[in-house]
Design a protein around this motif. Structure first.
Motif, mmCIF file in Angstrom:
data_model
loop_
_atom_site.group_PDB
_atom_site.id
_atom_site.type_symbol
_atom_site.label_atom_id
_atom_site.label_comp_id
_atom_site.label_asym_id
_atom_site.label_seq_id
_atom_site.Cartn_x
_atom_site.Cartn_y
_atom_site.Cartn_z
ATOM 1 N N GLY A 1 0.783 -1.080 0.119
ATOM 2 C CA GLY A 1 -0.018 0.096 -0.020
ATOM 3 C C GLY A 1 0.821 1.566 -0.075
ATOM 4 O O GLY A 1 0.574 2.327 -0.787
ATOM 5 N N CYS A 2 1.775 1.307 0.982
ATOM 6 C CA CYS A 2 2.856 2.469 1.023
ATOM 7 C C CYS A 2 4.279 2.352 1.061
ATOM 8 O O CYS A 2 4.889 3.286 0.550
ATOM 9 N N GLY A 3 4.796 1.202 1.516
ATOM 10 C CA GLY A 3 6.102 0.890 1.483
ATOM 11 C C GLY A 3 6.676 1.779 2.772
ATOM 12 O O GLY A 3 7.912 1.843 2.810
ATOM 13 N N THR B 1 2.785 2.810 7.078
ATOM 14 C CA THR B 1 1.709 3.414 7.588
ATOM 15 C C THR B 1 0.114 2.797 7.091
ATOM 16 O O THR B 1 -0.742 3.063 7.943
ATOM 17 N N CYS B 2 0.219 1.868 6.233
ATOM 18 C CA CYS B 2 -1.286 1.444 5.845
ATOM 19 C C CYS B 2 -1.367 0.049 6.555
ATOM 20 O O CYS B 2 -2.569 -0.352 6.581
ATOM 21 N N GLY B 3 -0.700 -0.719 6.807
ATOM 22 C CA GLY B 3 -0.645 -2.238 7.431
ATOM 23 C C GLY B 3 -1.149 -3.106 6.441
ATOM 24 O O GLY B 3 -1.373 -4.270 6.638
ATOM 25 N N ALA B 4 -1.373 -2.593 4.902
ATOM 26 C CA ALA B 4 -1.987 -3.907 4.034
ATOM 27 C C ALA B 4 -0.968 -4.890 3.773
ATOM 28 O O ALA B 4 -1.158 -5.962 3.534
ATOM 29 N N CYS B 5 0.452 -4.736 4.334
ATOM 30 C CA CYS B 5 1.497 -5.792 4.293
ATOM 31 C C CYS B 5 1.507 -6.639 5.375
ATOM 32 O O CYS B 5 2.760 -7.312 5.578
ATOM 33 N N THR B 6 0.672 -6.590 6.545
ATOM 34 C CA THR B 6 0.831 -7.095 7.820
ATOM 35 C C THR B 6 1.072 -8.474 7.821
ATOM 36 O O THR B 6 0.253 -9.252 6.947
ATOM 37 N N SER C 1 5.500 -6.269 6.684
ATOM 38 C CA SER C 1 6.482 -6.720 5.876
ATOM 39 C C SER C 1 7.354 -5.893 4.858
ATOM 40 O O SER C 1 8.445 -5.956 4.699
ATOM 41 N N CYS C 2 6.667 -4.747 4.721
ATOM 42 C CA CYS C 2 7.354 -3.729 3.937
ATOM 43 C C CYS C 2 8.662 -3.119 4.657
ATOM 44 O O CYS C 2 9.546 -2.458 4.150
ATOM 45 N N LEU C 3 8.526 -3.160 5.990
ATOM 46 C CA LEU C 3 9.624 -2.636 6.938
ATOM 47 C C LEU C 3 10.669 -3.633 7.374
ATOM 48 O O LEU C 3 11.396 -3.331 8.460
HETATM 49 S S1 FES Z 1 2.753 -1.363 2.597
HETATM 50 FE FE1 FES Z 1 1.917 0.113 3.909
HETATM 51 S S2 FES Z 1 2.509 -0.542 5.647
HETATM 52 FE FE2 FES Z 1 3.687 -1.982 4.432
#
Ligand code: FES
Ligand code: FAD
Ligand code: FES
Lengths: 266, 158
Positions: free
Chosen positions: B41-43, B46-51, B61-63
């Motif tokens: 979602g954002c990389g 902030t969005c949590g779509a990659c949880t 997972s993006c972090l």
């Molecule tokens: S892609 Fe948005 S929090 Fe990881």
């Protein structure tokens, strides 16, 4: 391109650091730069499990560098810090964000560091004998070196510590500002007042005005008003997407007074 | 460019693939492993779509650098269903219209499942807190909260 180097100890990592390297803690700040392609060529991490330990030595609470906000929340001895840790990011961020990383996270971050500043915590820096004050580390963050632990003197009375975070989004939002106050009392009078503000300068800063107004006083309405009036002395807020400098200056005293009123009620 | 071998347990199965330097876990799961359930979602966290969960804890997972999950246990939304049998949360999300575009759904499900595994009877406030790191642009959150609470209260279609 960013490559990761893994070392067993902080000492090894400290030797490997250089201008082309960034230390990787929980990664919640560093990985954004990696994803954007603007990170340093080298990332350095340490696997020493001891860095995740929380221990109590006499009246000192010692938090290893890689203790996370979730670890703080899971520890009973740190209950007075739970209101701070609970308000940092969402659950996923709290599982990742480390105590040491918070000392270096840029404005408007640094809520936990603000609490550490008010509590007069000491920072253990790898390769430097003895501990340094949080004040000193924050003053010269770029050259601080690698932090292996922070040591917090346990407040004699946990009610002498108070924290308030002001954000626009709840339950998860960054600070418009945050305030941590440590007001130990002797026979009712404040002795050794420390008041720190987050998001009111490039790093968490102490309000010299508020501290002067509180020192030696009883914590009552008149004292709280005096501290509120002097709150912005020593601070240098900036304008960003969250609030203007003017707004931050206007509301800093208001929120300090609310925090002090809460603390007065106990 | 030196790729690094990464061995992990993904949704109870041992998996292995090579990660590029600087590759985050989200990209690694999607491109190298082929699990498309975590979303970008954002990389930026902030969005949590990659949880996902790593060793039982929800993380973004993006972090996370892919190579740092070597030897760890990762779970994603694609591990929730057992064959054709959906997790009660997935059923509840359908029943309560908790997914509209569906982009946030895998992350929401991972956060919700982690909550219920620890705390099978959460309060409404605890549900809100548990999904506070997951943004949804469509539903206004109410249907999601209702769906999670319905499972917590044992009212969902099993
Ligand atoms: S892609 Fe948005 S929090 Fe990881
Ligand atoms: C969605 C989101 C919400 C957030 N909300 C908040 C919030 O509400 N409040 C808040 O304060 N922060 C917030 N943050 C910022 C961040 O998560 C925290 O400040 C966190 O504590 C940083 O720690 P980290 O371990 O993830 O740091 P990293 O990203 O690993 O590192 C950050 C910096 O610290 C340095 N560093 C890390 N460890 C050490 C060490 N041991 N010695 C020397 N230098 C070190 C790194 O080199 C880097 O410069 C948020 C971040 C995200 C993505
Ligand atoms: S259903 Fe579209 S973002 Fe949540």
């Amino acid at each position: 391109m960013t490559t990761l180097e893994t070392y067993p100890t902080m000492e090894d990592a400290a030797r490997a650091m250089g201008a082309d390297a960034t230390f990787l803690g929980g990664g919640t700040v560093v990985m954004r730069a990696v994803n954007e392609g603007v990170a340093t060529p080298r990332l350095i991490r340490v696997t020493d499990p001891g860095l995740a330990h929380i221990s109590t030595v006499g009246e000192i609470l010692r938090l290893g560098a890689s203790v996370t906000m979730a670890d703080v929340l899971a520890h009973r001895d740190l209950a007075f810090l739970h209101p701070v840790a609970r308000q940092i990011g969402g659950p996923q961020v709290r599982n990742m964000a480390t105590v040491a990383g918070n000392l270096f996270a840029e404005h408007p971050y640094g809520d936990f560091a603000t609490a550490l500043l008010a509590l007069g915590a000491q920072v253990t820096v790898t390769g430097q004998g003895g501990a340094r004050s949080v004040d000193e580390v924050l003053r010269d963050r770029d050259r601080a070196g690698l932090v292996s632990a922070v040591e917090i003197p346990r407040p004699r009375d946990v009610r002498s510590f108070g924290f308030r975070k002001v954000s626009r989004v709840k339950p998860k939002g960054v600070s418009v500002l945050c305030i941590a106050a440590y007001l130990p009392r002797e026979s009712g009078r404040i002795r050794g007042a420390r008041v720190a503000f987050g998001a009111m300068g490039p790093t968490p800063l102490r309000s010299s005005g508020a501290e002067r107004a509180l020192e030696g006083q009883m914590l009552d309405t008149a004292t709280a008003e005096g501290a509120a009036a002097a709150a912005t002395e020593g601070l240098s807020p900036a304008t960003d997407q969250i609030a203007t400098e003017w707004y931050r200056r206007e509301v800093a005293g208001v929120h300090l007074k609310r925090l002090l009123t809460e603390m007065e009620r106990g | 460019m030196v790729k690094k071998p990464v061995n992990l347990t993904l949704n109870d199965s041992p998996r292995a693939a090579f990660a590029d330097p600087g590759q985050n876990l989200l990209d690694f799961l999607r491109r190298e492993i082929g699990d498309l359930s975590p979303k970008f979602g954002c990389g930026q966290g902030t969005c949590g779509a990659c949880t996902v969960t790593i060793d039982g804890q929800t993380q973004l997972s993006c972090l996370v650098l892919a190579e740092t999950v070597d030897g760890k246990e990762v779970r994603t939304a694609s591990g929730l269903a057992n064959g054709a049998t959906l997790d009660p949360l997935q059923d509840a999300f359908m029943d309560h219209f908790a997914a509209q575009c569906g982009y946030c759904t895998p992350g929401m499900l991972v956060s919700a499942r982690t909550l219920l595994d620890r705390n099978p009877r959460p309060t409404r406030d605890e549900v809100i807190e548990a999904i506070s790191g997951n943004l949804c642009r469509c539903t206004g959150y109410e249907p999601i909260i209702t769906a999670i609470l319905s499972v917590a209260e044992g009212r969902a279609r099993a």
